[in-house]
Write a protein that holds these residues in place. Structure first.
Motif, PDB file in Angstrom:
ATOM      1  N   PHE A   1      40.067   8.566 -27.688  1.00  0.00           N
ATOM      2  CA  PHE A   1      39.306   9.615 -28.382  1.00  0.00           C
ATOM      3  C   PHE A   1      38.077   9.022 -29.087  1.00  0.00           C
ATOM      4  O   PHE A   1      37.034   9.650 -29.167  1.00  0.00           O
ATOM      5  CB  PHE A   1      40.224  10.303 -29.406  1.00  0.00           C
ATOM      6  N   TRP A   2      38.254   7.818 -29.586  1.00  0.00           N
ATOM      7  CA  TRP A   2      37.130   7.093 -30.205  1.00  0.00           C
ATOM      8  C   TRP A   2      37.217   5.625 -29.796  1.00  0.00           C
ATOM      9  O   TRP A   2      37.718   4.786 -30.550  1.00  0.00           O
ATOM     10  CB  TRP A   2      37.144   7.233 -31.730  1.00  0.00           C
ATOM     11  N   PRO A   3      36.747   5.308 -28.573  1.00  0.00           N
ATOM     12  CA  PRO A   3      36.915   3.941 -28.041  1.00  0.00           C
ATOM     13  C   PRO A   3      35.843   3.011 -28.596  1.00  0.00           C
ATOM     14  O   PRO A   3      34.886   2.643 -27.911  1.00  0.00           O
ATOM     15  CB  PRO A   3      36.784   4.147 -26.529  1.00  0.00           C
ATOM     16  N   ALA A   4      36.025   2.600 -29.833  1.00  0.00           N
ATOM     17  CA  ALA A   4      34.980   1.840 -30.541  1.00  0.00           C
ATOM     18  C   ALA A   4      34.623   0.544 -29.815  1.00  0.00           C
ATOM     19  O   ALA A   4      33.440   0.189 -29.727  1.00  0.00           O
ATOM     20  CB  ALA A   4      35.445   1.558 -31.967  1.00  0.00           C
ATOM     21  N   GLU A   5      35.646  -0.149 -29.266  1.00  0.00           N
ATOM     22  CA  GLU A   5      35.363  -1.415 -28.554  1.00  0.00           C
ATOM     23  C   GLU A   5      34.449  -1.154 -27.357  1.00  0.00           C
ATOM     24  O   GLU A   5      33.526  -1.922 -27.089  1.00  0.00           O
ATOM     25  CB  GLU A   5      36.664  -2.079 -28.069  1.00  0.00           C
ATOM     26  N   TYR A   6      34.734  -0.087 -26.643  1.00  0.00           N
ATOM     27  CA  TYR A   6      33.920   0.248 -25.472  1.00  0.00           C
ATOM     28  C   TYR A   6      32.475   0.586 -25.893  1.00  0.00           C
ATOM     29  O   TYR A   6      31.509   0.103 -25.284  1.00  0.00           O
ATOM     30  CB  TYR A   6      34.551   1.421 -24.706  1.00  0.00           C
ATOM     31  N   ILE A   7      32.335   1.362 -26.932  1.00  0.00           N
ATOM     32  CA  ILE A   7      30.991   1.767 -27.401  1.00  0.00           C
ATOM     33  C   ILE A   7      30.185   0.518 -27.790  1.00  0.00           C
ATOM     34  O   ILE A   7      29.017   0.364 -27.429  1.00  0.00           O
ATOM     35  CB  ILE A   7      31.116   2.772 -28.580  1.00  0.00           C
ATOM     36  N   ILE A   8      30.867  -0.389 -28.506  1.00  0.00           N
ATOM     37  CA  ILE A   8      30.226  -1.650 -28.910  1.00  0.00           C
ATOM     38  C   ILE A   8      29.820  -2.463 -27.675  1.00  0.00           C
ATOM     39  O   ILE A   8      28.722  -3.020 -27.607  1.00  0.00           O
ATOM     40  CB  ILE A   8      31.196  -2.477 -29.798  1.00  0.00           C
ATOM     41  N   SER A   9      30.707  -2.495 -26.665  1.00  0.00           N
ATOM     42  CA  SER A   9      30.421  -3.296 -25.466  1.00  0.00           C
ATOM     43  C   SER A   9      29.192  -2.776 -24.725  1.00  0.00           C
ATOM     44  O   SER A   9      28.570  -3.502 -23.962  1.00  0.00           O
ATOM     45  CB  SER A   9      31.632  -3.321 -24.522  1.00  0.00           C
ATOM     46  N   ARG A  10      28.863  -1.510 -24.971  1.00  0.00           N
ATOM     47  CA  ARG A  10      27.674  -0.937 -24.326  1.00  0.00           C
ATOM     48  C   ARG A  10      26.411  -1.099 -25.193  1.00  0.00           C
ATOM     49  O   ARG A  10      25.351  -0.556 -24.870  1.00  0.00           O
ATOM     50  CB  ARG A  10      27.925   0.541 -24.009  1.00  0.00           C
ATOM     51  N   GLY A  11      26.552  -1.784 -26.324  1.00  0.00           N
ATOM     52  CA  GLY A  11      25.376  -2.089 -27.144  1.00  0.00           C
ATOM     53  C   GLY A  11      25.029  -1.050 -28.198  1.00  0.00           C
ATOM     54  O   GLY A  11      23.940  -1.086 -28.785  1.00  0.00           O
ATOM     55  N   TYR A  12      25.964  -0.144 -28.449  1.00  0.00           N
ATOM     56  CA  TYR A  12      25.736   0.887 -29.469  1.00  0.00           C
ATOM     57  C   TYR A  12      26.658   0.642 -30.658  1.00  0.00           C
ATOM     58  O   TYR A  12      27.787   0.157 -30.487  1.00  0.00           O
ATOM     59  CB  TYR A  12      26.062   2.285 -28.911  1.00  0.00           C
ATOM     60  N   ALA A  13      26.201   1.025 -31.836  1.00  0.00           N
ATOM     61  CA  ALA A  13      27.105   1.057 -32.979  1.00  0.00           C
ATOM     62  C   ALA A  13      28.027   2.263 -32.817  1.00  0.00           C
ATOM     63  O   ALA A  13      27.657   3.263 -32.196  1.00  0.00           O
ATOM     64  CB  ALA A  13      26.312   1.161 -34.274  1.00  0.00           C
ATOM     65  N   ALA A  14      29.249   2.136 -33.374  1.00  0.00           N
ATOM     66  CA  ALA A  14      30.237   3.210 -33.276  1.00  0.00           C
ATOM     67  C   ALA A  14      30.590   3.668 -34.684  1.00  0.00           C
ATOM     68  O   ALA A  14      31.032   2.855 -35.503  1.00  0.00           O
ATOM     69  CB  ALA A  14      31.487   2.704 -32.558  1.00  0.00           C
ATOM     70  N   ALA A  15      30.367   4.949 -34.949  1.00  0.00           N
ATOM     71  CA  ALA A  15      30.606   5.474 -36.298  1.00  0.00           C
ATOM     72  C   ALA A  15      31.502   6.703 -36.217  1.00  0.00           C
ATOM     73  O   ALA A  15      31.473   7.434 -35.223  1.00  0.00           O
ATOM     74  CB  ALA A  15      29.270   5.848 -36.952  1.00  0.00           C
ATOM     75  N   VAL A  16      32.291   6.900 -37.273  1.00  0.00           N
ATOM     76  CA  VAL A  16      33.190   8.059 -37.289  1.00  0.00           C
ATOM     77  C   VAL A  16      33.454   8.502 -38.732  1.00  0.00           C
ATOM     78  O   VAL A  16      33.474   7.679 -39.645  1.00  0.00           O
ATOM     79  CB  VAL A  16      34.529   7.719 -36.587  1.00  0.00           C
ATOM     80  N   PHE A  17      33.583   9.813 -38.911  1.00  0.00           N
ATOM     81  CA  PHE A  17      34.137  10.300 -40.190  1.00  0.00           C
ATOM     82  C   PHE A  17      35.110  11.422 -39.866  1.00  0.00           C
ATOM     83  O   PHE A  17      35.032  12.045 -38.804  1.00  0.00           O
ATOM     84  CB  PHE A  17      33.037  10.768 -41.154  1.00  0.00           C
ATOM     85  N   HIS A  18      36.028  11.649 -40.784  1.00  0.00           N
ATOM     86  CA  HIS A  18      37.020  12.693 -40.552  1.00  0.00           C
ATOM     87  C   HIS A  18      36.602  13.980 -41.260  1.00  0.00           C
ATOM     88  O   HIS A  18      36.216  13.954 -42.428  1.00  0.00           O
ATOM     89  CB  HIS A  18      38.416  12.255 -41.026  1.00  0.00           C
TER      90      HIS A  18
END
Ligand code: GTR
Length: 374
Positions: free
Chosen positions: A125-142
């Protein structure tokens, strides 16, 4: 074109009947008009914009994700007559490249474990490692940091903090979706202060009720460069007129706190609404817009989500962009994109999966000019 499509309100005619033919007329006259119609009838008028006392407090940790990222926990605080609020932003920033990076911000309406700061638990649902591997920062709030998702008569969350308890609640007052969108804008306020983030390249993502929120946030706040609606359905991407699955009446009965009191006047009367959801998508133009559906998501109605995007095209055309350029419902699992607009329908059920993220990031790579390529 069937009667359903013929009955859609015209994005390019003003309330007084003038035809909009230039991007400038759109920005100055029709865009504010449509935004106002959505505020009045659907999502509601916010009690506050950016609060004067907005505060940011950051705690950083290096060496996350085997050294591939740095973590920031940012406490975003705000205060109103009814007390103090706290939005907890979780942010991972790639260690390389060392320059302001583009960021994907997810509005999380699901489990809190999806945003595990230690990364012991992973979620598609929020694959932070994958997002990072693509060169983007990954951010989330609830979302619940901004407004708990139940109907308590608008006592808690930002409603309790900013609304006027001693006055009767107006029938056009902001609902919970609007409150969550307001939260996304406060995160954007933070991004503008973080030198490691490129605040001109923020992609906002939401699934389902979060997708409705992403679209409304992107409509209200033009600082978002890209908006992604995943399976957002009714009062999200999908056209309301002729929609299958969830209708306005059903959504208002099930979730009376999401929208304005005025919206209930359109229960079973979607044809009387002065707007339909293609006009919400039009408010994102000429920025990047990606709509995603799932084949088994009858409740959200993929075809209505796709058609809505098709009917947003006239506004993209004002900016010299063609839009998707096809009325043909795309083949399963075959993303289509053209001129700042993208769409896919994934095989399977109502969900946000790594496949969807892959498509969003491919689209961002193509159009955002991030300088990141994989
Ligand atoms: C459903 C609701 C939808 C959608 C969904 C979700 O119950 O009817 O509009 O928002 O919840 O958020 O998963």
């Amino acid at each position: 074109m069937g009667t359903r499509e013929e009955s859609l309100p015209e994005a390019l005619f003003t309330v007084d009947g003038t035809k909009i033919v230039t991007a400038e007329q759109w920005e100055k006259k029709r865009r504010p008009e449509i935004l106002d119609l959505f505020r009045e009838h659907v999502y509601g008028r916010e009690a506050v914009k950016r609060p004067k006392n907005l505060g940011f407090k950051t705690v950083e940790k290096e060496g996350m994700m085997k050294g591939l990222s740095k973590r920031k926990k940012v406490n975003i605080t705000f205060e109103g007559p009814g007390g103090v609020g706290l939005l907890r932003l979780l942010l991972f920033i790639p260690t390389q490249p060392v320059k302001p990076v583009p960021v994907f911000l997810l509005i999380n309406n699901r489990r809190l474990e999806d945003e595990d700061p230690e990364r012991d638990m992973r979620s598609p649902f929020w694959p932070a490692e994958y997002i990072i591997s693509r060169g983007y920062a990954a951010a989330v709030f609830h979302v619940e940091d901004i407004d708990p998702d139940y109907n308590d008569g608008f006592q808690n969350g930002v409603h309790g903090i900013f609304d006027s308890p001693d006055q009767p609640r107006p029938s056009n007052a902001w609902g919970t979706i609007s409150a969550w969108a307001w939260g996304a804008s406060r995160v954007m306020d933070y991004f503008e202060t973080d030198p490691e983030i490129n605040s001109e390249q923020v992609a906002l993502v939401g699934h389902s009720r979060g997708g409705k929120t992403a679209l409304w946030a992107g409509a209200v706040d033009q600082r978002f460069a890209m908006v992604v609606s995943n399976n957002s359905g009714n009062t999200g991407a999908a056209l309301s007129r002729g929609k299958k699955g969830e209708t306005i009446q059903i959504i208002n009965n099930g979730f009376p706190h999401w929208f304005t009191e005025n919206y209930k006047n359109y229960n079973d009367k979607e044809y009387e609404l002065p707007v339909d959801q293609h006009m919400l998508l039009s408010l994102i133009a000429p920025r990047l817009l990606y709509v995603a559906s799932a084949s088994d998501d009858y409740w959200a109605d993929p075809e209505s989500e796709f058609l809505s995007l098709v009917h947003a095209e006239p506004v993209y055309r004002l900016f010299g962009l063609h839009g998707l350029g096809t009325r043909q419902f795309p083949t399963l699992d075959s993303p289509v994109h053209r001129d700042n607009v993208g769409y896919h329908v994934r095989t399977g059920k109502h969900d946000l999966l790594e496949y969807d993220w892959q498509c969003f990031i491919n689209f961002a790579d193509y159009y955002l000019e991030t300088g990141v390529s994989c």
